[in-house]
Enzyme design. Structure first.
Site, PDB file in Angstrom:
ATOM      1  N   SER A 245      64.077  -2.309   5.432  1.00 51.78           N
ATOM      2  CA  SER A 245      63.680  -3.587   4.839  1.00 51.78           C
ATOM      3  C   SER A 245      62.183  -3.803   4.989  1.00 51.78           C
ATOM      4  O   SER A 245      61.555  -3.296   5.928  1.00 51.78           O
ATOM      5  CB  SER A 245      64.422  -4.724   5.541  1.00 51.78           C
ATOM      6  OG  SER A 245      63.927  -5.991   5.134  1.00 51.78           O
TER       7      SER A 245
ATOM      8  N   TYR B  47      67.197  -9.176  12.864  1.00 47.32           N
ATOM      9  CA  TYR B  47      67.176  -8.381  11.628  1.00 47.32           C
ATOM     10  C   TYR B  47      65.941  -7.481  11.591  1.00 47.32           C
ATOM     11  O   TYR B  47      66.043  -6.285  11.284  1.00 47.32           O
ATOM     12  CB  TYR B  47      67.195  -9.309  10.417  1.00 47.32           C
ATOM     13  CG  TYR B  47      67.301  -8.596   9.093  1.00 47.32           C
ATOM     14  CD1 TYR B  47      68.535  -8.182   8.608  1.00 47.32           C
ATOM     15  CD2 TYR B  47      66.171  -8.342   8.319  1.00 47.32           C
ATOM     16  CE1 TYR B  47      68.648  -7.532   7.387  1.00 47.32           C
ATOM     17  CE2 TYR B  47      66.264  -7.694   7.099  1.00 47.32           C
ATOM     18  CZ  TYR B  47      67.501  -7.289   6.637  1.00 47.32           C
ATOM     19  OH  TYR B  47      67.601  -6.652   5.433  1.00 47.32           O
TER      20      TYR B  47
ATOM     21  N   ASN C 236      73.861   1.649   3.795  1.00 47.91           N
ATOM     22  CA  ASN C 236      73.486   0.370   3.208  1.00 47.91           C
ATOM     23  C   ASN C 236      74.101  -0.821   3.944  1.00 47.91           C
ATOM     24  O   ASN C 236      73.558  -1.925   3.876  1.00 47.91           O
ATOM     25  CB  ASN C 236      73.917   0.348   1.743  1.00 47.91           C
ATOM     26  CG  ASN C 236      73.861  -1.038   1.143  1.00 47.91           C
ATOM     27  OD1 ASN C 236      72.792  -1.558   0.839  1.00 47.91           O
ATOM     28  ND2 ASN C 236      75.020  -1.667   0.977  1.00 47.91           N
TER      29      ASN C 236
ATOM     30  N   VAL D  78      81.597   0.214  10.395  1.00 52.76           N
ATOM     31  CA  VAL D  78      80.539   1.151  10.783  1.00 52.76           C
ATOM     32  C   VAL D  78      80.134   1.011  12.249  1.00 52.76           C
ATOM     33  O   VAL D  78      79.466   1.896  12.792  1.00 52.76           O
ATOM     34  CB  VAL D  78      79.292   1.014   9.881  1.00 52.76           C
ATOM     35  CG1 VAL D  78      79.623   1.347   8.433  1.00 52.76           C
ATOM     36  CG2 VAL D  78      78.657  -0.368  10.000  1.00 52.76           C
TER      37      VAL D  78
END
Length: 250
Positions: A143, A157, A91, A65
């Site tokens: 998230s 993240y 995802n 990706v």
């Protein structure tokens, strides 16, 4: 039994294991034709085989990706097999947590590349097809870590998943006039093979303050995705749906 995604064509990135594999399974069981993307195509093929041994309604593909030509080629193959793309579930993601003193630029960039740039590349790649159809449902997996500082979430993240929410909100406005819906799902701690490798007390620490005393499972994320991918959410776009058992309530 009613299948709310009957005959829809869906792409799930990172579909070879974990939440992605469950997403692919649930979308398939709801009637969708599913292209399973993963950088490890062997894993994607195994999941696809378990769903549809004849391969009529599944298409596993090796996709990076972070590499735009890889994504564009995969989109082309999906359209060749199924003639359209109705649903994209972004995802694919990675997490490499380090304290900031130990967080190298290389580690920071690697997580941003998969989680944020990968989401952008995939959204861009399906947009022409969805515009031609005047229809599309894009669901980006963000998230709880994008919402608030949490144990076990590194700055790379958290930044990447916060950026996913920004992409979601911006594209919802940009693509809405073309009949394309863009939403996000923000899971809290989810029990997967990866998270179950941590001691139980560590997983419990991630759930401090949870209102519902039930652990989160990939199926909980999948149910939210199915809702946003279906016609039952046709007055919803640009939202980031929290799926965290009430850890964050606002």
């Amino acid at each position: 039994m009613s299948m709310v995604l009957y005959n829809r064509v869906a792409i799930v990135t990172g579909a070879g294991k974990g939440i992605g594999a469950v997403l692919a399974k649930v979308l398939y069981n709801e009637g969708a034709k599913v292209s399973l993307w993963d950088i490890d195509v062997g894993l994607a093929k195994k999941v696809a085989q378990s769903l549809d041994p004849l391969g009529n309604h599944v298409l596993p593909l090796e996709v990076d990706v972070t590499h735009e030509p890889s994504v564009q080629e995969a989109v082309k193959k999906v359209v060749e097999k199924f003639q359209r793309i109705d649903i994209l579930v972004n995802n694919a993601g990675i997490s490499i947590h380090k304290p900031i003193e130990e967080m190298t630029v290389e580690i920071f960039d690697k997580v941003i590349a998969v989680n944020l740039k990968g989401t952008f590349i995939c959204c861009k790649a399906v947009t022409p097809t969805m515009k031609k159809q005047s229809y599309g449902k894009i669901i980006n997996i963000s998230s709880l870590g994008a919402r608030t500082g949490r144990p076990g979430v590194g700055v790379n993240y958290a930044a990447s998943k916060a950026g996913v929410i920004g992409i979601t909100q911006t594209l919802a406005r940009e693509l809405g006039p073309n009949g394309i819906y863009v939403n996000a799902v923000c899971p809290g701690p989810i029990l997967t093979d990866q998270t179950m490798q941590y001691p139980r007390e560590v997983f419990a620490s991630w759930n401090v303050g949870r209102a519902i005393q039930k652990d989160g499972y990939p199926e909980d994320v999948a149910d939210a995705v199915v809702f946003l991918a279906s016609d039952r959410s046709d007055w919803i776009t640009g939202v980031s749906l929290d799926v965290n058992g009430g850890i964050l309530i606002r």
